[in-house]
Design a protein around this motif. Structure first.
Motif, mmCIF file in Angstrom:
data_model
loop_
_atom_site.group_PDB
_atom_site.id
_atom_site.type_symbol
_atom_site.label_atom_id
_atom_site.label_comp_id
_atom_site.label_asym_id
_atom_site.label_seq_id
_atom_site.Cartn_x
_atom_site.Cartn_y
_atom_site.Cartn_z
ATOM 1 N N SER A 185 22.915 -44.938 -45.541
ATOM 2 C CA SER A 185 21.687 -44.306 -46.025
ATOM 3 C C SER A 185 21.805 -43.739 -47.438
ATOM 4 O O SER A 185 20.795 -43.419 -48.052
ATOM 5 C CB SER A 185 21.275 -43.183 -45.070
ATOM 6 O OG SER A 185 22.300 -42.201 -44.985
ATOM 7 N N PHE A 234 19.116 -50.987 -54.366
ATOM 8 C CA PHE A 234 18.730 -51.796 -53.211
ATOM 9 C C PHE A 234 18.046 -53.062 -53.723
ATOM 10 O O PHE A 234 16.939 -53.016 -54.248
ATOM 11 C CB PHE A 234 17.776 -51.001 -52.320
ATOM 12 C CG PHE A 234 17.792 -51.423 -50.878
ATOM 13 C CD1 PHE A 234 18.630 -52.432 -50.430
ATOM 14 C CD2 PHE A 234 16.971 -50.807 -49.943
ATOM 15 C CE1 PHE A 234 18.658 -52.810 -49.108
ATOM 16 C CE2 PHE A 234 16.981 -51.171 -48.616
ATOM 17 C CZ PHE A 234 17.820 -52.175 -48.191
ATOM 18 N N PHE A 291 11.614 -47.466 -45.791
ATOM 19 C CA PHE A 291 12.627 -46.808 -46.629
ATOM 20 C C PHE A 291 12.841 -45.349 -46.225
ATOM 21 O O PHE A 291 13.340 -44.555 -47.023
ATOM 22 C CB PHE A 291 12.206 -46.873 -48.095
ATOM 23 C CG PHE A 291 11.969 -48.260 -48.606
ATOM 24 C CD1 PHE A 291 13.037 -49.096 -48.923
ATOM 25 C CD2 PHE A 291 10.687 -48.749 -48.756
ATOM 26 C CE1 PHE A 291 12.833 -50.374 -49.375
ATOM 27 C CE2 PHE A 291 10.463 -50.033 -49.220
ATOM 28 C CZ PHE A 291 11.532 -50.853 -49.521
ATOM 29 N N ARG A 295 15.010 -44.098 -44.285
ATOM 30 C CA ARG A 295 16.440 -43.760 -44.237
ATOM 31 C C ARG A 295 17.089 -43.758 -45.615
ATOM 32 O O ARG A 295 18.200 -43.245 -45.765
ATOM 33 C CB ARG A 295 17.201 -44.748 -43.341
ATOM 34 C CG ARG A 295 16.776 -44.758 -41.890
ATOM 35 C CD ARG A 295 17.663 -45.673 -41.065
ATOM 36 N NE ARG A 295 19.048 -45.218 -41.027
ATOM 37 C CZ ARG A 295 20.049 -45.808 -41.653
ATOM 38 N NH1 ARG A 295 19.826 -46.890 -42.391
ATOM 39 N NH2 ARG A 295 21.285 -45.327 -41.549
ATOM 40 N N TYR A 296 16.410 -44.334 -46.598
ATOM 41 C CA TYR A 296 17.049 -44.557 -47.903
ATOM 42 C C TYR A 296 16.329 -43.758 -48.994
ATOM 43 O O TYR A 296 15.771 -44.310 -49.937
ATOM 44 C CB TYR A 296 17.036 -46.047 -48.237
ATOM 45 C CG TYR A 296 17.511 -46.933 -47.114
ATOM 46 C CD1 TYR A 296 18.807 -46.827 -46.620
ATOM 47 C CD2 TYR A 296 16.664 -47.881 -46.535
ATOM 48 C CE1 TYR A 296 19.245 -47.635 -45.583
ATOM 49 C CE2 TYR A 296 17.092 -48.699 -45.506
ATOM 50 C CZ TYR A 296 18.388 -48.573 -45.026
ATOM 51 O OH TYR A 296 18.826 -49.368 -44.002
ATOM 52 N N ILE A 355 17.394 -43.814 -53.126
ATOM 53 C CA ILE A 355 17.298 -45.018 -53.952
ATOM 54 C C ILE A 355 16.837 -44.663 -55.359
ATOM 55 O O ILE A 355 15.882 -43.915 -55.557
ATOM 56 C CB ILE A 355 16.316 -46.032 -53.333
ATOM 57 C CG1 ILE A 355 16.812 -46.481 -51.963
ATOM 58 C CG2 ILE A 355 16.140 -47.242 -54.241
ATOM 59 C CD1 ILE A 355 15.857 -47.416 -51.251
#
Length: 380
Positions: free
Chosen positions: A85, A90, A105, A107-108, A111
């Motif tokens: 995560s 990405f 997105f 969980r991310y 970024i």
């Protein structure tokens, strides 16, 4: 041909003489080549089968000290949710993703650079990018979008936005709902090949310095459309269908603003007076005055510059005061150490035992050890 019940070969001696003769060496070389070709052909099929059986996964990479995943060209239809995560880069380009939602997105949220070009994205649910507050660049080029998600313009540090090769027919309508000025400090904006007839109204863009509007039918483009971009330094108009007079006006004004025009059409820079007269005949034009949006954009930049200078001045003053405090503290510490050492020496001197005194002579003299008995005897 049969003669007396015996079959006779129809080939004559001359025919036999014309047939090619192969040596043992040539036969061995031919067999060796056939065996090698057969093995390589078989190995090719074996390798292909192995590659097909091998699972394709996103590759963890580290670029410029940032962790990222390369998921390009994996025929993905949705965003993978089993990755670490804390990724910052990405790459999901060259896949078959069609829809994005709030969970794509979720969980991310760390970024910084997101690449989604060359997909089939048609629908983006509202709130998909809202939590990506660290996002600095996003590429949505070559998809099937009809507009740009408005939440991207609310991200606090988004600087680069690429949406080329999307038919943005609904963009103008959606931008009417956008709160202006936008929060995103856009610096690079690519709107190439988006079927635009005019520049969309994003409000003032005081940080934008690079704009790409190539391959668009800009039939309604005017110099006023560039007024909110007072910091513009590079404009790409390759294969853009701008009317001649509008293009000349835009070229003249932007050149005066020191904007670099890339791939400008030749008729936008007339070389002869006759070409200029086409747009000036019968018109009483005056020099173009800066619009209110341009003035507003410049005011924003000036206020930011003043804020930066004020912060820099306060930082210098704070560092100077901190330096003076440190020097003063160091001087006090040195004085304290010297006084402490002096007091320590004085204390040592005051605590040392006094030397013995010779009372007979009336004068203080040091009595050496070993002569005390002799002195007493002399007194007796």
């Amino acid at each position: 041909m049969m003669v007396s019940g015996k079959q006779i070969n129809s080939r004559t001696p001359s025919t036999m003489m014309n047939q090619p003769k192969f040596s043992a060496k040539q036969i061995l070389l031919t067999l060796s080549a056939l065996i090698t070709l057969t093995l390589s052909y078989a190995n090719g099929f074996a390798t292909l089968a192995t590659d097909m059986d091998r699972p394709q996964r996103c590759q963890l990479e580290r670029i410029y000290k940032m962790a990222g995943y390369n998921c390009a060209n994996l025929n993905l239809k949705e965003i993978p949710q089993s990755l670490k995560s804390n990724l910052q880069i990405f790459d999901l380009s060259y896949n078959r993703i069609r829809d994005l939602n709030r969970q794509s997105f979720a969980r991310y949220t760390d970024i910084k650079y997101l690449y989604l070009f060359e997909n089939m994205i048609q629908n983006i649910e509202e709130g998909t990018f809202s939590d990506l507050t660290t996002l600095e660049a996003i590429d949505l080029s070559h998809n099937a979008l009809k507009s740009i998600p408005l939440e991207l313009f609310r991200l606090p540090i988004l600087r680069n936005l690429y949406v080329a090769s999307n038919a943005l027919h609904d963009l103008e309508r959606d931008l009417e709902l956008l709160e202006k000025p936008i929060k995103a400090p856009l610096q690079v904006l690519s709107l190439a090949d988006c079927w635009l007839t005019r520049l969309p109204n994003f409000g003032i863009l005081p940080d934008l310095w690079q704009l790409n509007i190539s391959s668009n039918p800009m039939t309604e483009l005017d110099i006023d459309h560039f007024s909110p971009m007072c910091h513009l330094r590079s404009l790409d108009t390759n294969n853009t269908q701008i009317p001649i007079c509008a293009c000349q006006s835009i070229t003249t004004e932007l050149t005066a603003r020191r904007v670099t025009l890339i791939n400008i059409h030749p008729h936008c820079k007339p070389l002869f007076a006759t070409e200029q007269n086409i747009c000036t005949q019968g018109s009483t034009t005056t020099p173009i005055a800066p619009s209110s949006e341009y003035d507003q954009c410049m005011e924003v930049r000036k206020s930011r510059k003043l804020d930066t200078e004020a912060k820099t001045a306060w930082l210098k003053i704070s560092l100077g005061v901190l330096g003076c405090i440190l020097v003063f503290s160091l001087v006090l510490y040195c004085f304290h150490k010297r006084n402490a050492k002096t007091m320590e020496n004085n204390n040592k001197f005051s605590k040392s035992p006094p030397p013995p005194i010779n009372r007979l002579g009336g004068e203080a003299s040091i009595v050496e050890n070993g002569k005390r008995e002799k002195l007493i005897n002399d007194c007796d």
